[in-house]
Design a protein around this motif. Sequence first.
Motif, short mmCIF file in Angstrom:
data_model
loop_
_atom_site.label_atom_id
_atom_site.label_comp_id
_atom_site.label_asym_id
_atom_site.label_seq_id
_atom_site.Cartn_x
_atom_site.Cartn_y
_atom_site.Cartn_z
N THR A 1 0.84 -1.20 0.00
CA THR A 1 0.00 0.00 0.00
C THR A 1 0.88 1.25 0.00
N ARG A 2 1.90 1.19 0.82
CA ARG A 2 2.82 2.32 0.94
C ARG A 2 3.52 2.59 -0.40
N ASP B 1 15.60 1.31 4.03
CA ASP B 1 15.99 2.30 5.03
C ASP B 1 16.11 1.71 6.43
P1 GDP Z 1 0.99 -3.98 2.93
O1 GDP Z 1 0.28 -4.84 3.92
O2 GDP Z 1 1.96 -4.78 2.11
O3 GDP Z 1 0.09 -3.12 2.09
O4 GDP Z 1 1.94 -3.03 3.80
P2 GDP Z 1 1.80 -1.47 4.12
O5 GDP Z 1 2.04 -0.66 2.92
O6 GDP Z 1 0.54 -1.26 4.86
O7 GDP Z 1 3.05 -1.28 5.07
C1 GDP Z 1 3.19 -1.99 6.30
C2 GDP Z 1 3.99 -1.21 7.26
O8 GDP Z 1 5.33 -1.06 6.79
C3 GDP Z 1 3.48 0.21 7.46
O9 GDP Z 1 3.61 0.54 8.82
C4 GDP Z 1 4.38 1.04 6.58
O10 GDP Z 1 4.50 2.36 7.04
C5 GDP Z 1 5.69 0.29 6.71
N1 GDP Z 1 6.56 0.51 5.54
C6 GDP Z 1 6.20 0.36 4.25
N2 GDP Z 1 7.24 0.64 3.44
C7 GDP Z 1 8.28 0.98 4.25
C8 GDP Z 1 9.64 1.37 4.00
O11 GDP Z 1 10.11 1.49 2.88
N3 GDP Z 1 10.41 1.60 5.10
C9 GDP Z 1 9.93 1.50 6.36
N4 GDP Z 1 10.74 1.76 7.36
N5 GDP Z 1 8.66 1.15 6.63
C10 GDP Z 1 7.84 0.88 5.58
#
Ligand code: GDP
Length: 616
Positions: free
Chosen positions: A125-126, A225
């Motif tokens: 999602t991010r 990161d």
């Molecule tokens: P999804 O379940 O695959 O859609 O995952 P999300 O996009 O909801 O991300 C899950 C968690 O990982 C969230 O708290 C995000 O903020 C965190 N997150 C996602 N990408 C990154 C990144 O590149 N670096 C860090 N440190 N956290 C990330």
Amino acid sequence: MQGPSIGGVSVPRGDGKTVIQVRQGASLTDFADKINASPGSLVTVMFHLGEMATATQSLDEDTFRLLGAELGYDIRMVSPEEEEKELFDAFSINLEIGVDAEDEEDLAARPPVVTVMGHVDHGKTRLLDAIRNENVAGGESGGITQHIGAYQIHKEHEGVDRPITFIDTPGHEAFTAMRARGAKVTDIAILVVAADDGVMPQTIEALNHAQAADVPIVVAVNKIDVEGANPSKIRQQLTEYNLVAEEYGGETMFVDVSAKQGENIDALLEAVLLTADAALDLRANPDRDARGVAIEANLDKGRGATATVLIQSGTLRVGDAIVTGSSYGRVRAMLDEHGQNLTEATPSRPVQVLGLSSVPRAGDTFVVAPDDRTARQIAERRESADRQASLAKARKRISLEDLNEAIAQGKVDTLNLILKGDVSGSVEALEDALLQIDVGEDVDLRIIDRGVGAITMNNINLAVASNAIIIGFNVRAEGLNADYAEREGVEIRYYSVIYQAIEEIEQSLKGMLKPEYEEVELGTAEIREIFRSSKFGNIAGSIVRSGEIKRGTRARITRNGVVVSENVEIAGLRRFKDDVTEVREGFECGINLGSYNDLQIEDLISTYEMREKPRA
Ligand code: GDP
């Protein structure tokens, strides 16, 4: 031709060569329609062939063949795809899309359509947000404000402006649910793997789904990161799954990114375009009536049914008559992801369409029809086909009860489970306990997803795509979701005690789940006369048509093939003045059905018994 009567009914007969097309999931009523017979007469014929079937129950191919052979028809079963094609042929609408179906000079390049997949919490999602934002920073006017299920961004590549379409529903679940409906939307998959976590079950799941669909993969190694992130370990791990990075001599592009910090997103987009150009021929004919797929739809209070459609071929214009699934209408307006009105949409463009009669389903294909009336007719025909198909599917895809049989027949070698519970503690406890079950060598037990909260549409779609059973621990699927699971034939088992869940799953794996019963027909009798007796209630003067009627057994009453009552007891049985215990085929008798009184002449009384089914 009217043939000799069978069991007192006469049915129009074929000459053995008359072809009758029957769609999967059809019932005797559908078949009766095609040969101009009454459904009730076919029920009677089936009785005589030793098969008990109601008029509306959906029957399998073998049963139709049996009936066809008896009546002189050559039965041809048609699949939903064939039927769809015939439907459109009838309206002279060409469904063929893709590069091979067009003349070379009509083809123009189209943008790639990308789906982001990967394990939960790895940043799908991010990443989709980061890609959107990157583009805003890149000068896109207005930014992307609306969620319409997909969006398009622009990337400059070798001096050329190249749009890329992203499906905004992350995960392979939606991807696979659409594929289950026959819609191929995605050209390229971005597989997100968190560098601080590594390859996880859903990473592999997603990868398998993409590979099964023949969709090239670009790997986004995310969260670089985070301290301790190890991107090269991800490359190493994925070689085991046939994804070998270019720098290791393979063909898959890996890009290290941070979705959180927006780092390297541009390089990822570059990799998508390079992969598309190397592996795919992405062209379509923009100069024809549009065709595509609904990727998201909902009912909006103010605007009515809206659907986001992805154009796959042709150009969609405001005012076009369209049909998608069993919904139809005229395109009243088209909006893009910025909420801006469009007058036309070309291949690979997602647009939100206003003006449909009802809400289509994700994965429904849409086509432009020559006029409103044709659109409506196609929609209506599809709706009735859908109804049939869902009747056919109501049989469970996989269930704990017949699991062992399916394993023995080699139909399944994995029991896929999805666990949902009210609190995470119980989900974890359940998962731990399940994974400790000694399952033997024939079968694997896999927990492909787990979570807290009610059973959602997504859980059900994953179960459909992966042939899984859903375990609800103190949570349920409600309303629409429960209906959807039922329609798709997904088994949901509810528990509130952990050991009970474990015990049942263990027993089903060992083939020891509670005995299964099947109905065995004993005999049928037809009512010829009804005697009213103040002392005994009604007596049905009947003739035994098949098998034998026994006192004390259970009966079902059918009228013109429709069941009017079940589980009625044969309370008394008489031949002339004598009480008897059984009466055989061909003989007349008086049947007393106790307090049950809703009887009519020509009703059929069929008796049956539940017998334990031997396990395979
Ligand atoms: P999804 O379940 O695959 O859609 O995952 P999300 O996009 O909801 O991300 C899950 C968690 O990982 C969230 O708290 C995000 O903020 C965190 N997150 C996602 N990408 C990154 C990144 O590149 N670096 C860090 N440190 N956290 C990330």
